[in-house]
Design a protein around this motif. Structure first.
Motif, PDB file in Angstrom:
ATOM      1  N   VAL A 111       1.002  -1.205   0.062  1.00  0.00           N
ATOM      2  CA  VAL A 111      -0.037   0.079   0.115  1.00  0.00           C
ATOM      3  C   VAL A 111       0.907   1.129  -0.093  1.00  0.00           C
ATOM      4  O   VAL A 111       1.920   1.489   0.829  1.00  0.00           O
ATOM      5  N   LEU A 112       0.374   2.159  -0.864  1.00  0.00           N
ATOM      6  CA  LEU A 112       1.004   3.578  -0.829  1.00  0.00           C
ATOM      7  C   LEU A 112      -0.263   4.331  -0.419  1.00  0.00           C
ATOM      8  O   LEU A 112      -1.177   4.526  -1.130  1.00  0.00           O
ATOM      9  N   ILE A 113      -0.117   5.171   0.667  1.00  0.00           N
ATOM     10  CA  ILE A 113      -1.168   5.869   1.194  1.00  0.00           C
ATOM     11  C   ILE A 113      -0.518   7.473   1.124  1.00  0.00           C
ATOM     12  O   ILE A 113       0.352   7.711   1.654  1.00  0.00           O
ATOM     13  N   VAL A 114      -1.516   8.391   0.318  1.00  0.00           N
ATOM     14  CA  VAL A 114      -1.089   9.784   0.506  1.00  0.00           C
ATOM     15  C   VAL A 114      -2.158  10.136   1.618  1.00  0.00           C
ATOM     16  O   VAL A 114      -3.351   9.984   1.343  1.00  0.00           O
ATOM     17  N   GLU A 115      -1.505  11.067   2.655  1.00  0.00           N
ATOM     18  CA  GLU A 115      -2.417  11.529   3.590  1.00  0.00           C
ATOM     19  C   GLU A 115      -1.852  12.682   4.249  1.00  0.00           C
ATOM     20  O   GLU A 115      -0.985  13.257   4.395  1.00  0.00           O
ATOM     21  N   GLN A 116      -2.941  13.528   4.693  1.00  0.00           N
ATOM     22  CA  GLN A 116      -3.053  14.625   5.470  1.00  0.00           C
ATOM     23  C   GLN A 116      -2.883  14.512   6.754  1.00  0.00           C
ATOM     24  O   GLN A 116      -1.945  14.901   7.795  1.00  0.00           O
ATOM     25  N   ARG A 117      -3.690  13.319   7.307  1.00  0.00           N
ATOM     26  CA  ARG A 117      -3.518  13.073   8.695  1.00  0.00           C
ATOM     27  C   ARG A 117      -2.004  12.011   9.058  1.00  0.00           C
ATOM     28  O   ARG A 117      -2.047  10.744   8.984  1.00  0.00           O
ATOM     29  N   ALA A 118      -0.990  12.743   8.922  1.00  0.00           N
ATOM     30  CA  ALA A 118       0.130  11.887   8.482  1.00  0.00           C
ATOM     31  C   ALA A 118       0.518  11.296   9.943  1.00  0.00           C
ATOM     32  O   ALA A 118       0.771  10.115   9.665  1.00  0.00           O
ATOM     33  N   ARG A 119       0.324  11.711  10.902  1.00  0.00           N
ATOM     34  CA  ARG A 119       0.467  10.951  12.386  1.00  0.00           C
ATOM     35  C   ARG A 119      -0.095   9.511  12.295  1.00  0.00           C
ATOM     36  O   ARG A 119       0.405   8.523  12.594  1.00  0.00           O
ATOM     37  N   GLN A 120      -1.487   9.721  11.993  1.00  0.00           N
ATOM     38  CA  GLN A 120      -2.309   8.380  12.004  1.00  0.00           C
ATOM     39  C   GLN A 120      -1.942   7.653  10.917  1.00  0.00           C
ATOM     40  O   GLN A 120      -1.767   6.477  11.222  1.00  0.00           O
ATOM     41  N   SER A 121      -1.460   8.058   9.907  1.00  0.00           N
ATOM     42  CA  SER A 121      -1.147   7.244   8.587  1.00  0.00           C
ATOM     43  C   SER A 121       0.201   6.467   9.038  1.00  0.00           C
ATOM     44  O   SER A 121       0.304   5.355   8.852  1.00  0.00           O
ATOM     45  N   LEU A 122       1.257   7.176   9.498  1.00  0.00           N
ATOM     46  CA  LEU A 122       2.687   6.810   9.791  1.00  0.00           C
ATOM     47  C   LEU A 122       2.394   5.794  10.936  1.00  0.00           C
ATOM     48  O   LEU A 122       3.137   4.727  11.010  1.00  0.00           O
ATOM     49  N   ALA A 123       1.157   5.746  11.882  1.00  0.00           N
ATOM     50  CA  ALA A 123       1.371   4.900  12.971  1.00  0.00           C
ATOM     51  C   ALA A 123       0.910   3.376  12.598  1.00  0.00           C
ATOM     52  O   ALA A 123       1.189   2.466  12.967  1.00  0.00           O
ATOM     53  N   ILE A 124       0.220   3.404  11.147  1.00  0.00           N
ATOM     54  CA  ILE A 124      -0.291   1.916  10.794  1.00  0.00           C
ATOM     55  C   ILE A 124       0.888   1.673   9.520  1.00  0.00           C
ATOM     56  O   ILE A 124       0.535   0.619   8.624  1.00  0.00           O
ATOM     57  N   SER A 125       1.857   2.359   9.178  1.00  0.00           N
ATOM     58  CA  SER A 125       2.738   2.368   8.383  1.00  0.00           C
ATOM     59  C   SER A 125       4.018   1.721   8.552  1.00  0.00           C
ATOM     60  O   SER A 125       4.436   1.760   9.691  1.00  0.00           O
ATOM     61  N   ASP A 126       4.745   1.090   7.623  1.00  0.00           N
ATOM     62  CA  ASP A 126       6.187   0.552   7.799  1.00  0.00           C
ATOM     63  C   ASP A 126       7.058   1.723   7.625  1.00  0.00           C
ATOM     64  O   ASP A 126       8.186   1.892   8.263  1.00  0.00           O
ATOM     65  N   ARG A 127       7.042   2.481   6.702  1.00  0.00           N
ATOM     66  CA  ARG A 127       7.769   3.491   5.993  1.00  0.00           C
ATOM     67  C   ARG A 127       7.230   4.739   5.801  1.00  0.00           C
ATOM     68  O   ARG A 127       5.740   4.807   5.526  1.00  0.00           O
ATOM     69  N   GLY A 128       7.759   5.714   5.623  1.00  0.00           N
ATOM     70  CA  GLY A 128       7.322   7.032   5.284  1.00  0.00           C
ATOM     71  C   GLY A 128       7.912   7.995   4.542  1.00  0.00           C
ATOM     72  O   GLY A 128       9.107   7.750   4.791  1.00  0.00           O
ATOM     73  N   CYS A 129       7.414   8.995   3.847  1.00  0.00           N
ATOM     74  CA  CYS A 129       8.306  10.042   3.151  1.00  0.00           C
ATOM     75  C   CYS A 129       7.299  11.295   3.140  1.00  0.00           C
ATOM     76  O   CYS A 129       6.178  11.163   3.163  1.00  0.00           O
ATOM     77  N   ILE A 130       8.085  12.444   3.241  1.00  0.00           N
ATOM     78  CA  ILE A 130       7.807  13.453   3.174  1.00  0.00           C
ATOM     79  C   ILE A 130       7.903  14.376   2.013  1.00  0.00           C
ATOM     80  O   ILE A 130       9.310  14.580   1.801  1.00  0.00           O
ATOM     81  N   LEU A 131       7.011  14.674   1.006  1.00  0.00           N
ATOM     82  CA  LEU A 131       7.260  15.536  -0.088  1.00  0.00           C
ATOM     83  C   LEU A 131       7.259  17.066   0.162  1.00  0.00           C
ATOM     84  O   LEU A 131       6.479  17.600   1.000  1.00  0.00           O
ATOM     85  N   ASP A 132       7.947  17.630  -0.371  1.00  0.00           N
ATOM     86  CA  ASP A 132       8.012  19.200  -0.133  1.00  0.00           C
ATOM     87  C   ASP A 132       8.562  19.522  -1.650  1.00  0.00           C
ATOM     88  O   ASP A 132       9.678  19.293  -2.099  1.00  0.00           O
ATOM     89  N   GLY A 133       7.970  20.421  -2.129  1.00  0.00           N
ATOM     90  CA  GLY A 133       8.256  21.020  -3.683  1.00  0.00           C
ATOM     91  C   GLY A 133       8.585  20.120  -4.608  1.00  0.00           C
ATOM     92  O   GLY A 133       9.497  20.265  -5.402  1.00  0.00           O
TER      93      GLY A 133
END
Ligand SMILES: Nc1ncnc2c1ncn2[C@@H]1O[C@H](COP(=O)(O)OP(=O)(O)OP(=O)(O)O)[C@@H](O)[C@H]1O
Ligand SMILES: [Mg+2]
Length: 236
Positions: A183-205
């Motif tokens: 699963v690849l999830i795009v989320e604004q609720r980043a904390r809650q989404s990271l809590a069920i994720s194995d990995r995360g990345c943050i996009l900027d520009g």
């Protein structure tokens, strides 16, 4: 095994690049959260992976094959599912009909999905237009699961939900790897989404500003200050 590997992905809707050289990896059976502020390029990244961005360059490797030049249909046939930011279901069809119109649907597959989504099973004869936002989201998930994708892209799966439905939605997403779906999830609720994720990345520009293990990102002071909202606010 790496199911999705992206290198130097660039592209946009016109001659202006929105994605400015994205590198990203997702291991088979993992959940990855892509976070970032409004306009960071999250939905654009999802569209590029699915094959719906008008213009892109770079390598998108799915199960070891470069799919960057394939059509959206061909990518779907290889096993990439997508639930867009605005969940599309056919409001005038029943729930059952919404599942039947997916080209690869058969009775057995639909019954399997009804077992996963009992709420939809109960309402199979109702029109999809009568569903609530959360229920409609479940139907959009179920539709995307009909062809047995190996990778599911979810763009803001909880955005249209009332706060009391959000936890149930994340719980459902968390089950997807046990169904063989990365699963690849795009989320604004980043904390809650990271809590069920194995990995995360943050996009900027249009670039990956930070990436790593989800628990490391959640504990990262810089990520917290810049992108995730203050600790203790319940997650934005
Ligand atoms: N169809 C489009 N045509 C032209 N520009 C677009 C289109 N969709 C998005 N953009 C632009 O691309 C940039 C990134 O948009 P994108 O939708 O990827 O952001 P996002 O990170 O998903 O934001 P949000 O959190 O608000 O959903 C924005 O500047 C936006 O204006
Ligand atoms: Mg978006």
């Amino acid at each position: 095994m790496t199911i999705l590997s992206i290198r130097d992905l660039r592209g946009g809707y016109s001659e202006v690049d929105i994605l400015n050289g994205i590198d990203l990896d997702l291991a088979d059976g993992e959940i990855l959260t892509v976070a970032g502020t409004n306009g960071a390029g999250k939905s654009t990244l999802a569209k590029a992976i699915v094959g719906l961005l008008p213009r892109s360059s770079g390598v998108i490797s799915f199960m070891g094959k470069d799919i960057a030049s394939l059509s959206a249909e061909a990518r779907m046939a290889l096993g990439i599912g997508y639930v867009p930011q605005v969940a599309n279901v056919f409001a005038n069809l029943t729930i059952l009909e919404n599942l039947q119109v997916v080209s690869s649907s058969n009775r057995q597959r639909i019954e399997e999905l009804f077992a996963t989504f009992p709420l939809l099973a109960e309402r199979r004869r109702m029109r999809a237009g009568s569903l609530s936002g959360g229920e409609r989201q479940q139907l959009a998930f179920a539709r995307a699961l009909v062809p047995k994708p190996r990778l599911m892209l979810l763009d803001e799966p909880t955005a249209a939900l009332s706060p009391n439905k959000v936890a149930a939605s994340f719980a459902l997403i968390r089950q997807l790897p046990s169904l063989g779906v990365s699963v690849l999830i795009v989320e604004q609720r980043a904390r809650q989404s990271l809590a069920i994720s194995d990995r995360g990345c943050i996009l900027d520009g249009g670039l990956v500003a930070l990436d790593g293990a989800a628990d490391v990102l959640l504990a990262d002071q810089r990520a917290a200050e810049l992108y995730l909202g203050n600790i203790g606010n319940g997650g934005v």
